[in-house]
Design a protein around this motif. Structure first.
Motif, PDB file in Angstrom:
ATOM      1  N   PHE A 205       0.747  -1.140   0.203  1.00 28.65           N
ATOM      2  CA  PHE A 205      -0.029  -0.047   0.000  1.00 28.65           C
ATOM      3  C   PHE A 205       0.778   1.368   0.027  1.00 28.65           C
ATOM      4  CE2 PHE A 205      -3.026  -2.991   1.639  1.00 28.65           C
ATOM      5  CZ  PHE A 205      -4.149  -2.547   1.383  1.00 28.65           C
ATOM      6  N   CYS A 206       0.601   2.125  -0.685  1.00 28.93           N
ATOM      7  CA  CYS A 206       1.094   3.313  -0.871  1.00 28.93           C
ATOM      8  C   CYS A 206       0.058   4.640  -0.809  1.00 28.93           C
ATOM      9  CB  CYS A 206       2.122   3.665  -2.170  1.00 28.93           C
ATOM     10  SG  CYS A 206       1.264   3.498  -3.725  1.00 28.93           S
ATOM     11  N   ALA A 207       0.628   5.837  -0.533  1.00 24.33           N
ATOM     12  CA  ALA A 207      -0.137   6.954  -0.339  1.00 24.33           C
ATOM     13  C   ALA A 207      -0.874   7.508  -1.565  1.00 24.33           C
ATOM     14  CB  ALA A 207       0.274   7.909   0.640  1.00 24.33           C
ATOM     15  N   SER A 208      -0.225   7.563  -2.773  1.00 21.50           N
ATOM     16  CA  SER A 208      -0.712   8.142  -3.681  1.00 21.50           C
ATOM     17  C   SER A 208      -0.456   7.539  -5.116  1.00 21.50           C
ATOM     18  CB  SER A 208       0.221   9.557  -3.867  1.00 21.50           C
ATOM     19  OG  SER A 208       1.613   9.322  -4.366  1.00 21.50           O
ATOM     20  N   ALA A 209      -1.268   8.109  -5.983  1.00 21.58           N
ATOM     21  CA  ALA A 209      -1.231   7.146  -7.379  1.00 21.58           C
ATOM     22  C   ALA A 209      -0.018   7.549  -7.975  1.00 21.58           C
ATOM     23  CB  ALA A 209      -2.368   7.882  -8.293  1.00 21.58           C
ATOM     24  N   GLN A 210       0.911   8.656  -7.715  1.00 20.82           N
ATOM     25  CA  GLN A 210       2.184   8.999  -8.249  1.00 20.82           C
ATOM     26  C   GLN A 210       3.190   7.963  -7.748  1.00 20.82           C
ATOM     27  OE1 GLN A 210       0.164  11.379  -6.700  1.00 20.82           O
ATOM     28  NE2 GLN A 210      -0.708  11.814  -8.830  1.00 20.82           N
ATOM     29  N   THR A 211       3.327   7.639  -6.538  1.00 24.89           N
ATOM     30  CA  THR A 211       3.837   6.673  -5.940  1.00 24.89           C
ATOM     31  C   THR A 211       3.927   5.150  -6.462  1.00 24.89           C
ATOM     32  OG1 THR A 211       3.986   7.798  -4.170  1.00 24.89           O
ATOM     33  CG2 THR A 211       4.998   5.806  -3.849  1.00 24.89           C
ATOM     34  N   ALA A 212       2.672   4.760  -6.804  1.00 34.49           N
ATOM     35  CA  ALA A 212       2.464   3.486  -7.197  1.00 34.49           C
ATOM     36  C   ALA A 212       3.252   2.791  -8.318  1.00 34.49           C
ATOM     37  CB  ALA A 212       1.091   3.027  -7.446  1.00 34.49           C
ATOM     38  N   PRO A 213       3.385   3.739  -9.235  1.00 26.85           N
ATOM     39  CA  PRO A 213       3.975   3.197 -10.630  1.00 26.85           C
ATOM     40  C   PRO A 213       5.611   3.186 -10.278  1.00 26.85           C
ATOM     41  CG  PRO A 213       3.033   5.240 -11.110  1.00 26.85           C
ATOM     42  CD  PRO A 213       2.585   4.995  -9.866  1.00 26.85           C
TER      43      PRO A 213
END
Length: 158
Positions: A63-71
């Motif tokens: 789990f990560c906090a943002s859609a930018q961190t995921a990729p």
């Protein structure tokens, strides 16, 4: 070598309860671990934890906090040789279904790691061996929801 200075690993095993009208509890067979590192070392520590503690057959939910961190995390995970994909709120329904099927499937090409924001856990019905909170959840309920994705049906998890 990660060049970490005095890292600390904290393990908590057992049930966690919260007061209030609806008690929140973690599964009794869940082992919690916490690694505290400076923000600049976080990606390296994350890679180290994945490589040193996870088995090749494990299914890991990150789990990560943002859609930018995921990729970015997905690229890091792929760079260390693990099969991964990510899901965010921007992921289309068809692509989401395909990723979830690949994550829950068996075989040498199935995904080992699935990365995403809070939305990734919704509707996920799979055996998860480990949950990693790359970013801290926003509250106790979110933490319990995330951690509760593993150690289900009498199985142990971390």
């Amino acid at each position: 070598h990660l060049h970490l200075h005095d890292p600390q690993l904290i393990q908590i095993v057992g049930d966690v309860q919260s007061g209030g009208s609806k008690a929140l509890a973690l599964p009794s067979k869940l082992t919690l671990e916490h690694v505290a590192v400076p923000e600049a070392k976080k990606p390296l520590a994350f890679a180290h934890v994945l490589l040193s503690t996870c088995n090749p057959t494990d299914r890991i939910l990150v789990f990560c906090a943002s859609a930018q961190t995921a990729p970015r995390l997905n690229s890091l995970i792929a760079g260390i040789g693990l099969r991964s994909a990510y899901i965010t709120a921007d992921t289309g329904d068809q692509q989401r279904r395909e990723i979830l099927e690949n994550f829950t499937g068996e075989g040498p090409e199935s995904l080992q790691v699935l990365v995403g924001t809070e939305t990734v856990g919704r509707g996920l019905d799979a055996v998860i061996d480990a949950v990693v909170n790359y970013d801290c959840p926003t509250g106790l309920a979110a933490f319990v929801h995330r951690a509760g994705r593993t150690a289900r049906a009498g199985r142990s998890g971390r």
